[in-house]
Every structure is written in C-alpha cells, then in structure tokens.
Design a protein around this motif. Structure first.
Motif, PDB file in Angstrom:
ATOM      1  N   GLY A 119       0.817  -1.207   0.000  1.00 37.02           N
ATOM      2  CA  GLY A 119       0.000   0.000   0.000  1.00 37.02           C
ATOM      3  C   GLY A 119       0.843   1.246   0.000  1.00 37.02           C
ATOM      4  O   GLY A 119       1.969   1.252   0.510  1.00 37.02           O
ATOM      5  N   LYS A 120       0.299   2.291  -0.587  1.00 34.86           N
ATOM      6  CA  LYS A 120       0.930   3.612  -0.550  1.00 34.86           C
ATOM      7  C   LYS A 120       0.279   4.380   0.585  1.00 34.86           C
ATOM      8  O   LYS A 120      -0.938   4.524   0.636  1.00 34.86           O
ATOM      9  CB  LYS A 120       0.758   4.322  -1.878  1.00 34.86           C
ATOM     10  CG  LYS A 120       1.515   3.626  -2.983  1.00 34.86           C
ATOM     11  CD  LYS A 120       1.415   4.362  -4.283  1.00 34.86           C
ATOM     12  CE  LYS A 120       2.240   3.626  -5.334  1.00 34.86           C
ATOM     13  NZ  LYS A 120       2.169   4.292  -6.630  1.00 34.86           N
ATOM     14  N   ILE A 121       1.095   4.842   1.504  1.00 30.46           N
ATOM     15  CA  ILE A 121       0.596   5.479   2.724  1.00 30.46           C
ATOM     16  C   ILE A 121       0.638   7.000   2.557  1.00 30.46           C
ATOM     17  O   ILE A 121       1.656   7.562   2.184  1.00 30.46           O
ATOM     18  CB  ILE A 121       1.460   5.073   3.929  1.00 30.46           C
ATOM     19  CG1 ILE A 121       1.412   3.556   4.118  1.00 30.46           C
ATOM     20  CG2 ILE A 121       1.010   5.799   5.188  1.00 30.46           C
ATOM     21  CD1 ILE A 121       2.433   3.023   5.103  1.00 30.46           C
ATOM     22  N   ASN A 122      -0.502   7.610   2.838  1.00 31.74           N
ATOM     23  CA  ASN A 122      -0.610   9.058   2.954  1.00 31.74           C
ATOM     24  C   ASN A 122      -1.204   9.297   4.327  1.00 31.74           C
ATOM     25  O   ASN A 122      -2.360   8.949   4.572  1.00 31.74           O
ATOM     26  CB  ASN A 122      -1.502   9.629   1.856  1.00 31.74           C
ATOM     27  CG  ASN A 122      -1.738  11.113   1.979  1.00 31.74           C
ATOM     28  OD1 ASN A 122      -1.593  11.702   3.051  1.00 31.74           O
ATOM     29  ND2 ASN A 122      -2.129  11.736   0.886  1.00 31.74           N
ATOM     30  N   LYS A 123      -0.454   9.853   5.250  1.00 30.59           N
ATOM     31  CA  LYS A 123      -0.907   9.989   6.634  1.00 30.59           C
ATOM     32  C   LYS A 123      -2.101  10.922   6.782  1.00 30.59           C
ATOM     33  O   LYS A 123      -2.701  10.979   7.843  1.00 30.59           O
ATOM     34  CB  LYS A 123       0.246  10.458   7.520  1.00 30.59           C
ATOM     35  CG  LYS A 123       1.317   9.405   7.668  1.00 30.59           C
ATOM     36  CD  LYS A 123       2.397   9.832   8.609  1.00 30.59           C
ATOM     37  CE  LYS A 123       3.435   8.740   8.731  1.00 30.59           C
ATOM     38  NZ  LYS A 123       4.541   9.129   9.584  1.00 30.59           N
ATOM     39  N   ASN A 124      -2.471  11.645   5.720  1.00 25.89           N
ATOM     40  CA  ASN A 124      -3.594  12.579   5.789  1.00 25.89           C
ATOM     41  C   ASN A 124      -4.931  11.961   5.397  1.00 25.89           C
ATOM     42  O   ASN A 124      -5.970  12.594   5.562  1.00 25.89           O
ATOM     43  CB  ASN A 124      -3.325  13.799   4.899  1.00 25.89           C
ATOM     44  CG  ASN A 124      -2.158  14.615   5.408  1.00 25.89           C
ATOM     45  OD1 ASN A 124      -1.941  14.721   6.605  1.00 25.89           O
ATOM     46  ND2 ASN A 124      -1.401  15.174   4.492  1.00 25.89           N
ATOM     47  N   ILE A 125      -4.922  10.744   4.850  1.00 20.68           N
ATOM     48  CA  ILE A 125      -6.171  10.108   4.418  1.00 20.68           C
ATOM     49  C   ILE A 125      -6.163   8.639   4.847  1.00 20.68           C
ATOM     50  O   ILE A 125      -5.102   8.067   5.101  1.00 20.68           O
ATOM     51  CB  ILE A 125      -6.360  10.207   2.890  1.00 20.68           C
ATOM     52  CG1 ILE A 125      -5.211   9.515   2.143  1.00 20.68           C
ATOM     53  CG2 ILE A 125      -6.483  11.664   2.442  1.00 20.68           C
ATOM     54  CD1 ILE A 125      -5.396   9.444   0.640  1.00 20.68           C
ATOM     55  N   PRO A 126      -7.344   7.994   4.922  1.00 19.31           N
ATOM     56  CA  PRO A 126      -7.385   6.561   5.242  1.00 19.31           C
ATOM     57  C   PRO A 126      -6.600   5.762   4.192  1.00 19.31           C
ATOM     58  O   PRO A 126      -6.635   6.071   2.997  1.00 19.31           O
ATOM     59  CB  PRO A 126      -8.865   6.219   5.187  1.00 19.31           C
ATOM     60  CG  PRO A 126      -9.562   7.518   5.412  1.00 19.31           C
ATOM     61  CD  PRO A 126      -8.680   8.564   4.793  1.00 19.31           C
TER      62      PRO A 126
END
Length: 109
Positions: free
Chosen positions: A57-64
């Motif tokens: 997965g690609k993680i973006n800490k601002n979105i689920p």
C-alpha cells in the motif's frame, strides 16, 4: 528502507487464526507524509493450514489507507480459492507496535 518485523497477530472473520513470527514490512518513507508499505507474512489458520500474505500500500498519513492484499494457499487445502480472489485492505488503526487491517473481497459484477 526500514524493515519492520511482523512477529505476531490474530486473524478473525471468515478466516481465523494467528500471524506467525515469519515476516516483515519493508517500508520506504518518501517524506513525513508519504511512504510505501510492502508486507509479507504467514497466517496459520485454526485448522493448521498456512497461508502466505503479501500486502502492499501507498501510505498518505492525511487520508485513510488502502492496501492490496494477496494470498497464497495450498492447492489441496481448504483455502485454495484465496489464490484466485481479489481483495482490498483498509487500515483502521495502528501505531508502531500494532496495526488493524480490515480485508474485504472485491466481487466481480
């Protein structure tokens, strides 16, 4: 690259069992917000069947965060259909020592 050991866990739902101490997440941190997770680990079901899990997965800490889990199970075992089905994972909670992922099947229409 950061290697995060996956050493234990529980599995509930249609597939029940535990996560064995054989796996890890090779995590690449792009910056303070974005990173890439690449986890491989083994689930041992309550019936003793081992199932290999690969979850990216690609993680973006601002979105689920959504992940793409895939499974490899014995062709002779009761979970062989996992080899051919498609899933999406949702990280619903987590920190450095524990993470909870809900995995749903994507059904063909």
């Amino acid at each position: 690259l950061k290697i995060i050991p996956i050493i234990s866990g529980t599995v509930s739902g249609d597939l029940k069992g535990k996560v064995l101490n054989y796996g890890g997440d090779v995590n690449y941190k792009n910056d303070e917000i974005y990173s890439v997770a690449n986890a491989t680990y083994i689930i041992q079901t309550n019936s003793g069947e081992n199932v290999l899990v690969h979850n990216v997965g690609k993680i973006n800490k601002n979105i689920p965060m959504l992940t793409s889990p895939s499974f490899i199970a014995s062709q002779e075992g009761p979970y062989k259909s996992l080899n051919y089905r498609h899933f999406v994972g949702r990280i619903v909670s987590g920190n450095l020592s524990k993470i909870e992922i809900i995995i749903d099947e994507i059904l063909d229409t």
